[in-house]
Design a protein around this motif. Structure first.
Motif, PDB file in Angstrom:
ATOM      1  N   ILE A  20       0.822  -1.213   0.000  1.00  0.00           N
ATOM      2  CA  ILE A  20       0.000   0.000   0.000  1.00  0.00           C
ATOM      3  C   ILE A  20       0.859   1.268   0.000  1.00  0.00           C
ATOM      4  O   ILE A  20       0.340   2.360  -0.206  1.00  0.00           O
ATOM      5  CB  ILE A  20      -0.994   0.010   1.184  1.00  0.00           C
ATOM      6  N   ARG A  21       2.160   1.099   0.199  1.00  0.00           N
ATOM      7  CA  ARG A  21       3.109   2.219   0.128  1.00  0.00           C
ATOM      8  C   ARG A  21       4.482   1.631  -0.142  1.00  0.00           C
ATOM      9  O   ARG A  21       4.820   0.574   0.380  1.00  0.00           O
ATOM     10  CB  ARG A  21       3.109   2.985   1.447  1.00  0.00           C
ATOM     11  N   ALA A  22       5.282   2.326  -0.923  1.00  0.00           N
ATOM     12  CA  ALA A  22       6.636   1.873  -1.228  1.00  0.00           C
ATOM     13  C   ALA A  22       7.651   2.851  -0.663  1.00  0.00           C
ATOM     14  O   ALA A  22       7.442   4.057  -0.699  1.00  0.00           O
ATOM     15  CB  ALA A  22       6.835   1.730  -2.733  1.00  0.00           C
ATOM     16  N   PRO A  29      15.455  -0.443   0.572  1.00  0.00           N
ATOM     17  CA  PRO A  29      14.045  -0.304   0.192  1.00  0.00           C
ATOM     18  C   PRO A  29      13.142  -0.986   1.206  1.00  0.00           C
ATOM     19  O   PRO A  29      13.598  -1.748   2.056  1.00  0.00           O
ATOM     20  CB  PRO A  29      13.977  -1.018  -1.159  1.00  0.00           C
ATOM     21  N   GLY A  30      11.872  -0.711   1.093  1.00  0.00           N
ATOM     22  CA  GLY A  30      10.891  -1.358   1.956  1.00  0.00           C
ATOM     23  C   GLY A  30       9.492  -1.064   1.460  1.00  0.00           C
ATOM     24  O   GLY A  30       9.300  -0.353   0.466  1.00  0.00           O
ATOM     25  N   PHE A  31       8.510  -1.629   2.163  1.00  0.00           N
ATOM     26  CA  PHE A  31       7.117  -1.471   1.782  1.00  0.00           C
ATOM     27  C   PHE A  31       6.260  -1.387   3.019  1.00  0.00           C
ATOM     28  O   PHE A  31       6.622  -1.893   4.075  1.00  0.00           O
ATOM     29  CB  PHE A  31       6.608  -2.690   0.997  1.00  0.00           C
ATOM     30  N   VAL A  32       5.107  -0.781   2.861  1.00  0.00           N
ATOM     31  CA  VAL A  32       4.043  -0.915   3.850  1.00  0.00           C
ATOM     32  C   VAL A  32       3.040  -1.832   3.189  1.00  0.00           C
ATOM     33  O   VAL A  32       2.638  -1.602   2.038  1.00  0.00           O
ATOM     34  CB  VAL A  32       3.423   0.444   4.221  1.00  0.00           C
ATOM     35  N   TYR A  41       1.669  -3.593   8.143  1.00  0.00           N
ATOM     36  CA  TYR A  41       3.051  -3.844   8.562  1.00  0.00           C
ATOM     37  C   TYR A  41       4.017  -3.065   7.682  1.00  0.00           C
ATOM     38  O   TYR A  41       3.771  -2.885   6.489  1.00  0.00           O
ATOM     39  CB  TYR A  41       3.412  -5.323   8.399  1.00  0.00           C
ATOM     40  N   LEU A  42       5.131  -2.676   8.270  1.00  0.00           N
ATOM     41  CA  LEU A  42       6.256  -2.138   7.524  1.00  0.00           C
ATOM     42  C   LEU A  42       7.200  -3.306   7.270  1.00  0.00           C
ATOM     43  O   LEU A  42       7.537  -4.041   8.208  1.00  0.00           O
ATOM     44  CB  LEU A  42       6.968  -1.038   8.322  1.00  0.00           C
ATOM     45  N   ILE A  43       7.595  -3.510   6.020  1.00  0.00           N
ATOM     46  CA  ILE A  43       8.534  -4.563   5.647  1.00  0.00           C
ATOM     47  C   ILE A  43       9.845  -3.878   5.294  1.00  0.00           C
ATOM     48  O   ILE A  43       9.897  -3.061   4.374  1.00  0.00           O
ATOM     49  CB  ILE A  43       8.009  -5.373   4.436  1.00  0.00           C
ATOM     50  N   LEU A  85       3.487 -10.928  -2.935  1.00  0.00           N
ATOM     51  CA  LEU A  85       3.195  -9.491  -2.935  1.00  0.00           C
ATOM     52  C   LEU A  85       2.344  -9.111  -4.134  1.00  0.00           C
ATOM     53  O   LEU A  85       2.620  -9.538  -5.262  1.00  0.00           O
ATOM     54  CB  LEU A  85       4.494  -8.681  -2.991  1.00  0.00           C
ATOM     55  N   VAL A  86       1.327  -8.302  -3.880  1.00  0.00           N
ATOM     56  CA  VAL A  86       0.549  -7.701  -4.968  1.00  0.00           C
ATOM     57  C   VAL A  86       0.554  -6.190  -4.745  1.00  0.00           C
ATOM     58  O   VAL A  86       0.613  -5.720  -3.615  1.00  0.00           O
ATOM     59  CB  VAL A  86      -0.900  -8.243  -5.038  1.00  0.00           C
ATOM     60  N   LEU A  87       0.502  -5.461  -5.823  1.00  0.00           N
ATOM     61  CA  LEU A  87       0.506  -4.001  -5.740  1.00  0.00           C
ATOM     62  C   LEU A  87      -0.909  -3.498  -5.572  1.00  0.00           C
ATOM     63  O   LEU A  87      -1.798  -3.818  -6.375  1.00  0.00           O
ATOM     64  CB  LEU A  87       1.144  -3.409  -6.998  1.00  0.00           C
TER      65      LEU A  87
END
Length: 139
Positions: A20-22, A29-32, A41-43, A85-87
């Motif tokens: 939901i956020r990059a 790098p990471g993702f929410v 979660y924050l990855i 993971l899906v965007l």
């Protein structure tokens, strides 16, 4: 102390994780993500050449700080495949020109291209479950 502030299991594996956020800025790098149970979660990935060091240290130190009385996120070491993971819709990313634009699956793949992989090809990261409430500032 071993369990920490929550379950310590990380995101629900009952379905894909929706990005939901990059996070493209900074050292790594990471993702929410939103998991199958709707939790956020924050990855966060380790820097290249340091696979596991940051993530394991983050999980252990979070549990120590929790035992000392600090309000910390529920962190867990997670291993997953790119296919997990899906965007999500409406995810924005900063382009090379510094302007925000809609993220694409290609963007997601390019971000993951710089992440070090486990020998079996999976990704390893630390997942930090968002703490309930609103942040009132740093430390």
């Amino acid at each position: 102390m071993v369990r920490g502030p929550g379950t310590g299991r990380g995101p629900d594996r009952g379905g894909p994780w929706t990005v939901i956020r990059a996070k493209t800025q900074g050292v790594t790098p990471g993702f929410v993500i939103r998991d199958a149970a709707g939790e956020v979660y924050l990855i966060k990935f380790a820097p290249p050449g340091y696979l596991g060091i940051m993530s394991v240290a983050g999980v252990v130190s979070g549990r120590i700080f929790h035992a000392a009385g600090y309000n910390v996120p529920d962190d867990a070491l997670v291993r997953f495949a790119r296919e997990d993971l899906v965007l999500g819709q409406g995810v924005m990313i900063k382009g090379e020109d510094g302007k925000k634009r809609a993220a694409t699956v290609t963007d997601l793949d390019e971000i993951l291209a710089v992440v070090e992989r486990l020998p079996d090809g999976r990704l390893q990261a630390i997942s930090s479950k968002f703490v309930e409430g609103s942040p009132i500032g740093p430390f």
